[in-house]
Design a protein around this motif. Structure first.
Motif, PDB file in Angstrom:
ATOM      1  N   LEU A   1      44.238  44.309  40.571  1.00 45.24           N
ATOM      2  CA  LEU A   1      43.977  43.368  39.487  1.00 45.24           C
ATOM      3  C   LEU A   1      42.708  43.766  38.730  1.00 45.24           C
ATOM      4  O   LEU A   1      42.666  43.682  37.497  1.00 45.24           O
ATOM      5  N   ALA A   2      41.699  44.208  39.450  1.00 43.86           N
ATOM      6  CA  ALA A   2      40.466  44.654  38.800  1.00 43.86           C
ATOM      7  C   ALA A   2      40.738  45.823  37.858  1.00 43.86           C
ATOM      8  O   ALA A   2      40.167  45.893  36.748  1.00 43.86           O
ATOM      9  N   ALA A   3      41.615  46.730  38.254  1.00 42.62           N
ATOM     10  CA  ALA A   3      41.959  47.858  37.392  1.00 42.62           C
ATOM     11  C   ALA A   3      42.678  47.397  36.129  1.00 42.62           C
ATOM     12  O   ALA A   3      42.427  47.912  35.034  1.00 42.62           O
ATOM     13  N   VAL A   4      43.566  46.416  36.273  1.00 48.62           N
ATOM     14  CA  VAL A   4      44.283  45.884  35.117  1.00 48.62           C
ATOM     15  C   VAL A   4      43.308  45.224  34.148  1.00 48.62           C
ATOM     16  O   VAL A   4      43.359  45.449  32.930  1.00 48.62           O
ATOM     17  N   VAL A   5      42.393  44.405  34.661  1.00 51.38           N
ATOM     18  CA  VAL A   5      41.431  43.712  33.798  1.00 51.38           C
ATOM     19  C   VAL A   5      40.525  44.723  33.103  1.00 51.38           C
ATOM     20  O   VAL A   5      40.229  44.595  31.904  1.00 51.38           O
ATOM     21  N   ALA A   6      40.088  45.752  33.822  1.00 44.67           N
ATOM     22  CA  ALA A   6      39.239  46.779  33.210  1.00 44.67           C
ATOM     23  C   ALA A   6      39.969  47.478  32.070  1.00 44.67           C
ATOM     24  O   ALA A   6      39.374  47.795  31.032  1.00 44.67           O
ATOM     25  N   ASP A   7      41.267  47.699  32.244  1.00 42.87           N
ATOM     26  CA  ASP A   7      42.056  48.376  31.216  1.00 42.87           C
ATOM     27  C   ASP A   7      42.198  47.529  29.957  1.00 42.87           C
ATOM     28  O   ASP A   7      42.387  48.070  28.865  1.00 42.87           O
ATOM     29  N   LEU A   8      42.098  46.218  30.081  1.00 43.70           N
ATOM     30  CA  LEU A   8      42.224  45.346  28.915  1.00 43.70           C
ATOM     31  C   LEU A   8      41.051  45.496  27.959  1.00 43.70           C
ATOM     32  O   LEU A   8      41.161  45.181  26.776  1.00 43.70           O
ATOM     33  N   ASP A   9      39.907  45.942  28.486  1.00 42.95           N
ATOM     34  CA  ASP A   9      38.704  46.167  27.673  1.00 42.95           C
ATOM     35  C   ASP A   9      38.287  44.905  26.922  1.00 42.95           C
ATOM     36  O   ASP A   9      38.099  44.905  25.704  1.00 42.95           O
ATOM     37  N   VAL A  10      38.178  43.799  27.659  1.00 42.02           N
ATOM     38  CA  VAL A  10      37.703  42.533  27.099  1.00 42.02           C
ATOM     39  C   VAL A  10      36.535  42.034  27.943  1.00 42.02           C
ATOM     40  O   VAL A  10      36.356  42.447  29.097  1.00 42.02           O
ATOM     41  N   ASP A  11      35.734  41.149  27.357  1.00 43.31           N
ATOM     42  CA  ASP A  11      34.566  40.643  28.080  1.00 43.31           C
ATOM     43  C   ASP A  11      34.946  39.662  29.178  1.00 43.31           C
ATOM     44  O   ASP A  11      34.305  39.620  30.233  1.00 43.31           O
ATOM     45  N   SER A  12      35.989  38.834  28.927  1.00 43.84           N
ATOM     46  CA  SER A  12      36.362  37.831  29.920  1.00 43.84           C
ATOM     47  C   SER A  12      37.837  37.489  29.758  1.00 43.84           C
ATOM     48  O   SER A  12      38.455  37.775  28.727  1.00 43.84           O
ATOM     49  N   ILE A  13      38.390  36.860  30.792  1.00 49.34           N
ATOM     50  CA  ILE A  13      39.792  36.460  30.799  1.00 49.34           C
ATOM     51  C   ILE A  13      39.908  35.054  31.377  1.00 49.34           C
ATOM     52  O   ILE A  13      39.010  34.576  32.074  1.00 49.34           O
ATOM     53  N   ASP A  14      41.026  34.408  31.079  1.00 52.85           N
ATOM     54  CA  ASP A  14      41.477  33.260  31.863  1.00 52.85           C
ATOM     55  C   ASP A  14      42.498  33.808  32.849  1.00 52.85           C
ATOM     56  O   ASP A  14      43.309  34.682  32.507  1.00 52.85           O
ATOM     57  N   LEU A  15      42.489  33.305  34.064  1.00 52.56           N
ATOM     58  CA  LEU A  15      43.287  33.889  35.142  1.00 52.56           C
ATOM     59  C   LEU A  15      44.080  32.804  35.852  1.00 52.56           C
ATOM     60  O   LEU A  15      43.519  31.787  36.272  1.00 52.56           O
TER      61      LEU A  15
END
Length: 249
Positions: free
Chosen positions: A82-96
């Motif tokens: 999941l950390a790899a997916v979030v890093a690939d999004l290249d955004v500052d923050s997400i809702d999860l």
């Protein structure tokens, strides 16, 4: 609505994600399914979020869906994927938003990277047992007869997630949830995001009191019961989406 299918590479594994919506000005929403599911389990919620202008990223965990099998199924493996997916999004923050194993994965990620999460929803999350007393109260996942029957009905309607599911992951994952881990409970204080813990109530195999305890242990935890059993988003989709959208606003 067009869905873009992408893959993210990590440790020799190609993690499949589905991206839809065009809410570029808003924080994207990442959805993480439970054991035996895949990204398609989130259809009704994803549509509701897109109507609200949100970009939705639905993940296929290792051993599920288009991601395929892996050699290791440690709980932290799912977190690191999941950390790899979030890093690939290249955004500052997400809702999860996560369900069951996906909720546990989401919470492990929120513990490791609290600054990346704006808001968090944990549907029917299996907490780690704190001690032997928790183990004696059957905190570890073991579905009820009613849940198995409803699950069979879901498979009949959409057999693809079941057919793609790697059965080899069940034993290591379920075994991990039988190991007492008081440090995991202490680590919850690191989660700063406002967090909604959703319980399926008395129809679920997860005792609601343990989920309530989890919500209380989080610095900004809230708790709601939707009496639907373990798969709230599947069996009570409108009520679940109402709760999620209200929390994410």
């Amino acid at each position: 609505m067009a869905v873009e299918r992408r893959s993210v590479s990590r440790a020799g594994l190609s993690l499949s994600i589905a991206v839809s919506g065009a809410g570029r000005s808003q924080v994207p929403v990442v959805l993480v399914h439970g054991m035996g599911g895949d990204h398609t389990t989130w259809g009704p919620l994803a549509r509701r979020l897109r109507r609200g202008g949100r970009t939705v990223i639905s993940v296929d965990l290792r051993g599920h869906g288009r991601t395929g099998p892996a050699e290791s199924y440690l709980l932290d493996d799912f977190r690191d994927d999941l950390a790899a997916v979030v890093a690939d999004l290249d955004v500052d923050s997400i809702d999860l938003v996560g369900h069951s194993l996906g909720a546990h994965t989401a919470l492990r990620y929120a513990i490791a990277a609290p600054d990346r999460i704006r808001r968090l929803v944990l549907e029917e999350i299996p907490p780690m047992p704190r001690d032997h007393a928790d183990l004696a109260e059957d905190i570890a996942p073991s579905s009820t007869l009613g849940e198995r029957i409803r699950g069979i009905g879901a498979v009949v309607l959409n057999p693809i997630p079941f057919l793609r599911f790697d059965r080899a992951l069940a034993d290591p994952v379920l075994t991990a949830f039988t190991v007492a881990d008081p440090e995991w409970w202490r680590s919850l204080r690191r989660v700063s995001a406002p967090t909604l813990v959703v319980s399926g109530g008395s129809r679920s195999f997860l005792p609601p009191k343990h989920l309530r305890d989890l919500a209380s242990a989080l610095p900004a935890g809230d708790f709601v019961t939707i009496d639907a059993g373990h798969s709230v988003h599947r069996d009570r989709p409108v009520e679940f989406a109402d709760a999620v959208c209200t929390h994410l606003r």
